[in-house]
Write an enzyme that holds these catalytic residues in place. Sequence first.
Site, PDB file in Angstrom:
ATOM      1  N   ASP A 171      35.021  45.271  50.333  1.00  0.00           N
ATOM      2  CA  ASP A 171      33.916  44.768  49.500  1.00  0.00           C
ATOM      3  C   ASP A 171      32.856  45.851  49.321  1.00  0.00           C
ATOM      4  OD1 ASP A 171      31.951  43.231  48.225  1.00  0.00           O
ATOM      5  OD2 ASP A 171      32.272  41.500  49.544  1.00  0.00           O
ATOM      6  N   SER A 187      30.367  34.396  48.694  1.00  0.00           N
ATOM      7  CA  SER A 187      29.518  35.093  47.728  1.00  0.00           C
ATOM      8  C   SER A 187      28.209  34.314  47.546  1.00  0.00           C
ATOM      9  CB  SER A 187      30.277  35.293  46.411  1.00  0.00           C
ATOM     10  OG  SER A 187      29.621  36.215  45.579  1.00  0.00           O
ATOM     11  N   HIS A 210      35.456  42.661  46.576  1.00  0.00           N
ATOM     12  CA  HIS A 210      34.722  41.424  46.825  1.00  0.00           C
ATOM     13  C   HIS A 210      35.533  40.180  46.478  1.00  0.00           C
ATOM     14  CE1 HIS A 210      31.259  38.794  47.229  1.00  0.00           C
ATOM     15  NE2 HIS A 210      31.408  38.377  45.979  1.00  0.00           N
ATOM     16  N   ASP A 211      36.281  40.224  45.389  1.00  0.00           N
ATOM     17  CA  ASP A 211      37.045  39.044  44.963  1.00  0.00           C
ATOM     18  C   ASP A 211      38.102  38.626  45.967  1.00  0.00           C
ATOM     19  OD1 ASP A 211      35.667  38.456  42.682  1.00  0.00           O
ATOM     20  OD2 ASP A 211      37.153  39.261  41.290  1.00  0.00           O
ATOM     21  N   ARG A 252      28.981  40.772  32.383  1.00  0.00           N
ATOM     22  CA  ARG A 252      30.220  40.510  33.118  1.00  0.00           C
ATOM     23  C   ARG A 252      30.952  41.798  33.449  1.00  0.00           C
ATOM     24  NH1 ARG A 252      32.149  36.800  36.565  1.00  0.00           N
ATOM     25  NH2 ARG A 252      34.371  36.382  36.288  1.00  0.00           N
TER      26      ARG A 252
END
Length: 386
Positions: free
Chosen positions: A328, A157, A358-359, A227
């Site tokens: 992602d 990332s 993505h994580d 967030r």
Amino acid sequence: MTLTVRELDSQQRPVPDGHVQFADVGEYTFETGGYLPSVTLAFETWGTLNQDASNAVLLLHALTGDTHVAKGESNEPGWWDQLVGPGGIVDTNKYFVVAPNMIGSCYGSTGPASIAPDGRPWGSRFPFTTIRDSVNLELRLADDLGIKKFHAVIGGSMGGARALEWAVTAPERVAHCVVVAACAQSSAEQIAFAQAQTAAIRLDPNYRSGDYYDAASSPAAGLGIARRIAHVTYRSEPELETRFSRANQGEENPFGGASISHQRGRYAVESYLDHQADKLVDRFDANSYVVLTEALMSHDVGRSRGGVDAALASAADVKFLVAAVNSDRLYWPAQSEEIVKRVVQGDGVYTIDSPIGHDGFLTDIHQLGPVLNEHVFTARGDQERS
């Protein structure tokens, strides 16, 4: 270099693996003209640097990450424990791992909350920071540690953006560059997602243009909204649908309340985002979030270098390993393919197969173990250290 080492025992033995250290790397003028009279970088290490300093590996964290990559001799799990440790993929019996905290963060390195020479936090006066600035300062840390060339520079990332910038800024100091779930330059969509996040913080009345440290309230609401926006991009739509669908949160009723002025109950996915927001607000500084997000927005290895093609061509001696998460939706696998097309030494894009989005670069990094063992952490790879 000035080191302030935490938790040394009475015998003054070497710093235990996975414990924070601090280095004063001097004054610094930032890429866009800002200036700090003194910069401290926090970092952690694992393993032992060999005599010729040829076994060093640099690991670079993501946006809200920190120096604690692996548990080491601490009591706290690391964010890439799957990757780093004795006998691991990055074997700390063999390699010396360094993980610095990026300039502008709030985990030990100089950032907006740090105290300026006038005794007040830097706050709104903190310089605009780029990914390139972070690499320039990390180069100083490497110098002070006696590391002339890293066997590998690895990041995911934002850490992947930093790894790529390392390879272009100082190709003579990188043997292998491992870029996971990242890109060569931030796209319009990625900038758009980021702008919404920074706007949420800046529009919070408690933000006070970044000078809120002596106030009764911090911009927690704005940081929480930022967030929430970010976390939606970190996860995939199928994962959210499978986990939550349209379910209510417990006994809460999303149809409660006679008008929009009445608080209704939440859907389960809303509760999940609220939880993610609360966790970040408890551990991260809003100004640092703005600084690092702006750094990602500005990310472009081709800036002032004749474009991305020319920049990556300048790293012809670096061996690249590029990986993407197949689900992602923040850093598309196609962006990883664009990197591979442009580098001189690199195979195809390696895939992390994860349904969560993505994580997956955090949760499923172990999937890269076989290709890292084959291409980077092998006897063949070791010959490329010098």
